[in-house]
Scaffold this motif. Structure first.
Motif, PDB file in Angstrom:
ATOM      1  N   HIS A  26     -11.856   9.313  22.239  1.00 43.61           N
ATOM      2  CA  HIS A  26     -12.501   8.433  23.214  1.00 43.61           C
ATOM      3  C   HIS A  26     -12.141   6.973  22.962  1.00 43.61           C
ATOM      4  O   HIS A  26     -11.954   6.198  23.913  1.00 43.61           O
ATOM      5  CB  HIS A  26     -14.024   8.625  23.179  1.00 43.61           C
ATOM      6  CG  HIS A  26     -14.698   8.061  21.968  1.00 43.61           C
ATOM      7  ND1 HIS A  26     -14.769   8.746  20.764  1.00 43.61           N
ATOM      8  CD2 HIS A  26     -15.325   6.857  21.770  1.00 43.61           C
ATOM      9  CE1 HIS A  26     -15.412   8.004  19.877  1.00 43.61           C
ATOM     10  NE2 HIS A  26     -15.757   6.851  20.442  1.00 43.61           N
ATOM     11  N   ARG A  29      -8.479   6.509  24.067  1.00 48.09           N
ATOM     12  CA  ARG A  29      -8.383   6.462  25.539  1.00 48.09           C
ATOM     13  C   ARG A  29      -8.836   5.100  26.062  1.00 48.09           C
ATOM     14  O   ARG A  29      -8.231   4.542  26.982  1.00 48.09           O
ATOM     15  CB  ARG A  29      -9.224   7.576  26.163  1.00 48.09           C
ATOM     16  CG  ARG A  29      -8.638   8.968  26.002  1.00 48.09           C
ATOM     17  CD  ARG A  29      -9.326   9.959  26.925  1.00 48.09           C
ATOM     18  NE  ARG A  29     -10.759  10.077  26.646  1.00 48.09           N
ATOM     19  CZ  ARG A  29     -11.274  10.959  25.809  1.00 48.09           C
ATOM     20  NH1 ARG A  29     -10.484  11.804  25.155  1.00 48.09           N
ATOM     21  NH2 ARG A  29     -12.586  11.032  25.622  1.00 48.09           N
ATOM     22  N   LYS A  30      -9.906   4.562  25.497  1.00 45.82           N
ATOM     23  CA  LYS A  30     -10.423   3.260  25.931  1.00 45.82           C
ATOM     24  C   LYS A  30      -9.385   2.171  25.695  1.00 45.82           C
ATOM     25  O   LYS A  30      -9.159   1.306  26.554  1.00 45.82           O
ATOM     26  CB  LYS A  30     -11.715   2.958  25.164  1.00 45.82           C
ATOM     27  CG  LYS A  30     -12.464   1.733  25.653  1.00 45.82           C
ATOM     28  CD  LYS A  30     -13.788   1.601  24.906  1.00 45.82           C
ATOM     29  CE  LYS A  30     -14.587   0.396  25.394  1.00 45.82           C
ATOM     30  NZ  LYS A  30     -15.883   0.279  24.659  1.00 45.82           N
ATOM     31  N   ALA A  33      -6.360   2.670  28.046  1.00 46.63           N
ATOM     32  CA  ALA A  33      -6.682   2.336  29.436  1.00 46.63           C
ATOM     33  C   ALA A  33      -6.527   0.835  29.671  1.00 46.63           C
ATOM     34  O   ALA A  33      -6.000   0.405  30.707  1.00 46.63           O
ATOM     35  CB  ALA A  33      -8.098   2.792  29.777  1.00 46.63           C
ATOM     36  N   TRP A  50      -3.926   4.183  38.580  1.00 48.26           N
ATOM     37  CA  TRP A  50      -5.226   4.394  37.957  1.00 48.26           C
ATOM     38  C   TRP A  50      -5.555   5.884  37.936  1.00 48.26           C
ATOM     39  O   TRP A  50      -6.000   6.416  36.912  1.00 48.26           O
ATOM     40  CB  TRP A  50      -6.314   3.628  38.708  1.00 48.26           C
ATOM     41  CG  TRP A  50      -7.642   3.618  37.994  1.00 48.26           C
ATOM     42  CD1 TRP A  50      -8.131   2.678  37.158  1.00 48.26           C
ATOM     43  CD2 TRP A  50      -8.653   4.661  38.056  1.00 48.26           C
ATOM     44  NE1 TRP A  50      -9.374   3.038  36.686  1.00 48.26           N
ATOM     45  CE2 TRP A  50      -9.722   4.248  37.212  1.00 48.26           C
ATOM     46  CE3 TRP A  50      -8.752   5.871  38.721  1.00 48.26           C
ATOM     47  CZ2 TRP A  50     -10.857   5.015  37.034  1.00 48.26           C
ATOM     48  CZ3 TRP A  50      -9.892   6.653  38.537  1.00 48.26           C
ATOM     49  CH2 TRP A  50     -10.928   6.219  37.707  1.00 48.26           C
ATOM     50  N   HIS A  54      -5.793   8.084  34.478  1.00 45.74           N
ATOM     51  CA  HIS A  54      -7.074   8.615  34.020  1.00 45.74           C
ATOM     52  C   HIS A  54      -7.206  10.126  34.195  1.00 45.74           C
ATOM     53  O   HIS A  54      -7.954  10.775  33.437  1.00 45.74           O
ATOM     54  CB  HIS A  54      -8.221   7.905  34.751  1.00 45.74           C
ATOM     55  CG  HIS A  54      -8.437   6.498  34.275  1.00 45.74           C
ATOM     56  ND1 HIS A  54      -7.669   5.444  34.712  1.00 45.74           N
ATOM     57  CD2 HIS A  54      -9.322   5.981  33.380  1.00 45.74           C
ATOM     58  CE1 HIS A  54      -8.088   4.329  34.120  1.00 45.74           C
ATOM     59  NE2 HIS A  54      -9.072   4.630  33.308  1.00 45.74           N
ATOM     60  N   LEU A  58      -4.214   9.953  30.126  1.00 45.65           N
ATOM     61  CA  LEU A  58      -5.142   9.635  29.041  1.00 45.65           C
ATOM     62  C   LEU A  58      -5.780  10.861  28.381  1.00 45.65           C
ATOM     63  O   LEU A  58      -5.930  10.872  27.146  1.00 45.65           O
ATOM     64  CB  LEU A  58      -6.232   8.686  29.539  1.00 45.65           C
ATOM     65  CG  LEU A  58      -5.775   7.259  29.861  1.00 45.65           C
ATOM     66  CD1 LEU A  58      -6.958   6.414  30.314  1.00 45.65           C
ATOM     67  CD2 LEU A  58      -5.102   6.627  28.650  1.00 45.65           C
TER      68      LEU A  58
END
Length: 341
Positions: A26, A29-30, A33, A50, A54, A58
């Motif tokens: 997590h 991924r953050k 992004a 996007w 996503h 990701l």
């Protein structure tokens, strides 16, 4: 040399790319992004990108990259973060020795400490001017350009109208060139032998070069000057590019893997692998080289019918938190600091 003026305080902001907060999917991924939605990185229409990012990229890349980060994480945390902290303290001490009333901060484009937070700290510290040094010796639209965007945005949001010098690159700074050459010698490179040097740089899309990016010219100039400092002929070194992000665009080449495959087939001497455009070791150097590129090179040697000789592949670490790196940054900063006298 006294470059202090009464009442003047210079804010020095070092900026690099960043790192996840922790080696978990997590957090990765953050981080990714933020990174991959940068307008200078996005490879297509932002809305379409996007959804692709996503929904497809990701989820898979977050897990895979988290496993890699876990392999390089230390008890102190991210080695990238730790190195920057020590580098800032070293530079702060060095500039104080030179008589400069300066406040040094480090920020990341896509992770904490964020650029806006660092800018706010420098403003609150009473700085009367700002010098921004992106930690990318060779500038590129996607790296140095992104730092420029982020600093300009932070200054607007903080409503801080301050004189600001921006160091675009330091690819040919003599202290930087000597430091990279010295790191190769320290790693065991012998200019009088048949040792080879592979200068491996992060690749960029060819579209950026066609739009005016001078990154390729700078990587060539850096390599040529470092080789000259080592006193080696052109047949003893070459350039490769690694870390292309996708296969949907054309990327600057030759790719590092292709160079390694060619050298394995040709049975060259010992290979010394150095990454002059990475100021601090990161995932691409700490993991990718040791766990992917080095095994790939050894596999190519075996495919050519030989066993890798002792010392066949040596990775030369980045300047990182070293005293030599502090001297490089102090030297690079000297011109903009003297310009503020």
């Amino acid at each position: 040399m006294d470059i202090v003026q009464e009442g003047d305080r210079t804010g020095i902001l070092l900026v690099n790319t960043g790192t996840p907060d922790e080696p978990r999917p997590h957090a990765v991924r953050k981080y990714l992004a933020r990174f991959l939605m940068d307008p200078r990185i996005v490879p297509m229409n932002r809305v379409g990108w996007w959804f692709v990012l996503h929904l497809f990229i990701l989820p898979k890349r977050g897990r895979a990259s988290a496993e890699k980060y876990a392999r390089i994480w230390t008890d102190e945390g991210s080695p990238f973060t730790v190195a920057h902290g020590k580098l800032v303290r070293g530079l702060d001490a060095q500039l104080a020795e030179e008589g400069l009333d300066a406040v040094v901060r480090c920020a990341m484009s896509y992770s904490a400490p964020f650029v806006r937070d660092a800018v706010r700290e420098l403003k609150e510290a009473g700085c009367t001017r700002l010098v921004v040094l992106p930690l990318y010796p060779q500038s590129a639209h996607s790296t140095t350009g992104s730092v420029s965007d982020g600093v300009a945005r932070a200054l607007r949001r903080e409503r801080w109208n301050v004189p600001c010098d921006f160091v675009d690159n330091y690819h040919d700074d003599p202290t930087y060139v000597r430091a990279i050459a010295a790191s190769l010698r320290h790693a065991g490179f012998d200019p009088g032998s048949d040792d080879r040097v592979l200068f491996s740089y992060h690749s960029i899309p060819l579209a950026d070069i066609e739009a005016g990016d001078t990154y390729e010219l700078q990587t060539g100039a850096s390599s040529l000057q470092i080789a000259g400092e080592l006193g080696i002929e052109r047949n003893r070194w070459t350039i490769g590019y690694q870390c292309r992000f996708d296969k949907g665009r054309e990327w600057l080449s030759p790719f590092t893997r292709d160079v390694l495959a060619r050298w394995a087939e040709a049975d060259v001497g010992r290979v010394f692998f150095v990454c002059p455009n990475f100021a601090v070791d990161c995932l691409e150097t700490l993991y990718d080289i040791e766990h992917e590129l080095k095994p790939f090179y050894f596999d190519q040697i075996r495919k050519a019918g030989r066993e890798p000789r002792e010392g066949a592949f040596t990775y030369v670490p980045c300047l990182d938190r070293s005293r030599a790196h502090v001297r490089v940054l102090a030297d690079v900063l000297r011109t903009p600091l003297e310009g503020g006298r």
